[in-house]
Structure formats: structure tokens, C-alpha cells
Design a protein around this motif. Sequence first.
Motif, mmCIF file in Angstrom:
data_model
loop_
_atom_site.group_PDB
_atom_site.id
_atom_site.type_symbol
_atom_site.label_atom_id
_atom_site.label_comp_id
_atom_site.label_asym_id
_atom_site.label_seq_id
_atom_site.Cartn_x
_atom_site.Cartn_y
_atom_site.Cartn_z
ATOM 1 N N THR A 210 -6.673 -4.106 11.234
ATOM 2 C CA THR A 210 -5.677 -3.038 11.124
ATOM 3 C C THR A 210 -4.589 -3.212 12.168
ATOM 4 O OG1 THR A 210 -7.447 -1.532 10.415
ATOM 5 C CG2 THR A 210 -5.347 -0.543 11.037
ATOM 6 N N LEU A 214 0.863 -0.174 11.819
ATOM 7 C CA LEU A 214 0.531 0.439 10.537
ATOM 8 C C LEU A 214 -0.366 1.660 10.739
ATOM 9 C CD1 LEU A 214 -0.279 -1.133 7.177
ATOM 10 C CD2 LEU A 214 -2.034 0.319 8.205
ATOM 11 N N ARG A 217 1.632 4.679 11.846
ATOM 12 C CA ARG A 217 2.368 5.312 10.746
ATOM 13 C C ARG A 217 1.429 6.081 9.819
ATOM 14 N NH1 ARG A 217 5.011 0.268 11.218
ATOM 15 N NH2 ARG A 217 3.924 -0.624 9.422
ATOM 16 N N ASN A 237 -4.928 -3.330 6.925
ATOM 17 C CA ASN A 237 -3.694 -4.007 6.543
ATOM 18 C C ASN A 237 -3.545 -4.160 5.036
ATOM 19 O OD1 ASN A 237 -3.058 -4.218 9.216
ATOM 20 N ND2 ASN A 237 -3.502 -6.393 9.393
ATOM 21 N N GLU A 324 1.379 1.436 2.598
ATOM 22 C CA GLU A 324 1.925 0.327 3.382
ATOM 23 C C GLU A 324 0.897 -0.782 3.574
ATOM 24 O OE1 GLU A 324 4.244 1.054 6.857
ATOM 25 O OE2 GLU A 324 4.591 3.150 6.306
ATOM 26 N N THR A 325 1.392 -2.022 3.720
ATOM 27 C CA THR A 325 0.524 -3.175 3.943
ATOM 28 C C THR A 325 1.102 -4.054 5.047
ATOM 29 O OG1 THR A 325 1.663 -4.528 2.281
ATOM 30 C CG2 THR A 325 -0.221 -3.214 1.526
ATOM 31 N N VAL A 326 0.258 -4.900 5.603
ATOM 32 C CA VAL A 326 0.654 -5.867 6.633
ATOM 33 C C VAL A 326 -0.064 -7.180 6.325
ATOM 34 C CG1 VAL A 326 0.406 -6.480 9.081
ATOM 35 C CG2 VAL A 326 1.146 -4.184 8.450
#
Length: 348
Positions: A210, A214, A217, A237, A324-326
Amino acid sequence: MKALVIGGSGLVGGHLVRALAAAGWETAATQRTPPRASPATHRAIALDLLDPASVQALPGQVAGVSHVFFLARTLQKGYRIERESNVRVLEAVLDVLQDLPSLRHVQLVHGLKWYGSTAGPFPVPARESDPVPGAAHFYYDQHALVRERAQGRPWHWSTLRPHCVSGVATHSPSNVMLGMAVYAQLMKEQGLPLAFPGSQAAFDARLTYTSADLLARAMLWAAADPAARDEDFNVANGDVFSWSQVWPAVAAAFGMEAAPPRPQALRDTMPPLAVLWSRVVQRDALVPNALPALVDWNFMDATLALAWEQTMSLEKLRRHGFGETVDTPAMILEIIQAYRRLRILPAP
């Protein structure tokens, strides 16, 4: 929106404070020792959770607080996290804040240990609806405490469950990415190839990590969106990786050859290299951090001992509105570069 971050100087707290500032929140964040000066992004206040008088003084310092983010942990030597003391400090904070007329939300950050991830293989991907394992843990006690205190009061709660939070922090030794980077630099200084310091099984295990940005947020979203009230959410993520997949890129970032795993107890092998690290700091004009201030090797050993899949479902998080993604491999390399820009690590 007036936020109080309990434990604002750590990895998660630092990223959260910056996210709150970017979102326009008025923010106070606590730390154990009195701050020399309050950062521009928030008002720093001294709070010793183990001192009843310090906790009793808290309401007078945070008038009008609407959201409490509780991130603090009490740790014992050897990275031992005691159950009773971690419940007691949350109880003390709720005792003095729970009846403030301005309070609207209390949020906790737990993690994959909720599902028994450190005890051995567990059902994956972990889901918020999974049965609670039989072993006791302060997560369960804190969760029950917040739900109980919210009954009959106008405020709501949420909990988030990340895994291996990864980001940039200079005063948070329980930090897997900085630990890996410092370990790599020390191997390089000795002219050694970069061997993963855990087992082959840990090297190959499927993981979900993680990003601290992110997570911050997601924390703001869960604290402010009515869809997230009184709910628990896994946060990661969004991709799955293994150290074996990213290891060649990590080695290349240090100009090193990647090598097969070489299991070791970092708590034993790394402290003797403190003098070597001091020479690196002096040679490259780095920020003068002693090795123990940068990395908790007991934490690194505990993290790398998990030689089984550690993945979580994000379906509930997505369904409630946070998408959201990373990219985790890119995140790892960016964190290394960020530490170089801060002069915590030398240039490659």
C-alpha cells in the motif's frame, strides 16, 4: 473540517498531514516530544499517550475538532506490539474527546494482521467479511471499543486495513522500503551482489502493498464520504507483485547484480555495519542519520518472515466509491529516488 492526527510524525501520519493540507483541512498533529516549531502544513502539539495528565489536556488544545485519525502505536523492545497498552491509549483518547459537540468521525488504521497474516497462511484474498481468527489482537479490541463508544453519539467511525505501507519518511524506522534500500547500499559498499535477505518462499510470495500517499487519500475519503460511515476497508495499490519479480530492477537501481535469496537475521547482521554506514554518510555528505535511527531491523525480520501469500480483496473499497490505484514496482523505484533527493541515500 478540523482534523486531529494522533501520531502525526510517523510514516502514515506524515503523508496524511500533507494530504489534509492539500485538501484544505485545518490540522493538528501530535507527537510525544514538544516540537521545536510547528510545520507550515499543520499545528504540532505534544502528547504523551502514556501520561494521563497529557491526555487530559488534549481537548483544550484541539477546540472544534471534527475528525480524529488515530495512528499511534506503543511498541516494546524488539518490535513487540503489546495488546493491552494499545487498547488503553485509545481508550484514554476517547474518554476525553468522545463527547465533544464538534466531533463527527473517528478513524483507525489497522492492517492485514486483522486476518491473522503473521501467524501463517490465511484465506486469500482477505475480505472484510472473513471470520475473525481465534487469536487475540489489539485490532479487535480497538475496533470493538470505537463501535461501543459511537453508540448513542452523533459521530461515525471507519477503519482501514493496508498492508506494508510504503512511502518516504525520515523518522519512522518501521519502514520496509527504507530498510531494503539501506540494506542494498550496505551490500554495495562491501562489493557484494544484492541477495534478498529472506527465504525463497518469501521471495516468491504474492503480495499486495500500500502506497502511503494512496492510503492517505483513502483515509480522507473514508472520513468524509457518507458511503464509508461505520465501515471497514482493505486498502492496497490494486496490483499483485512478488519480490522475485522486482528484484532485478531494485538491484539495477543500485548498479548491482541481483543474486538468489540469502536468508539472514538482519537484527544480527546489520547493526555491526553501523560504522560502515557512518562512513557512507560522511563520504557522500548525507543527512547525518545513525543506522538505528533509519531502520528497525527487528521490523524488517518480521516482515520478511512472512513466506506465504499476503493479498487482499479491494472489492468493497471499489464498490463504496474509492478506485485509485498505484503501480507497485514503479512505487518502489520512486521511493528509492526520493530518498536520494533527500540525501538519505547516496546517488547511484
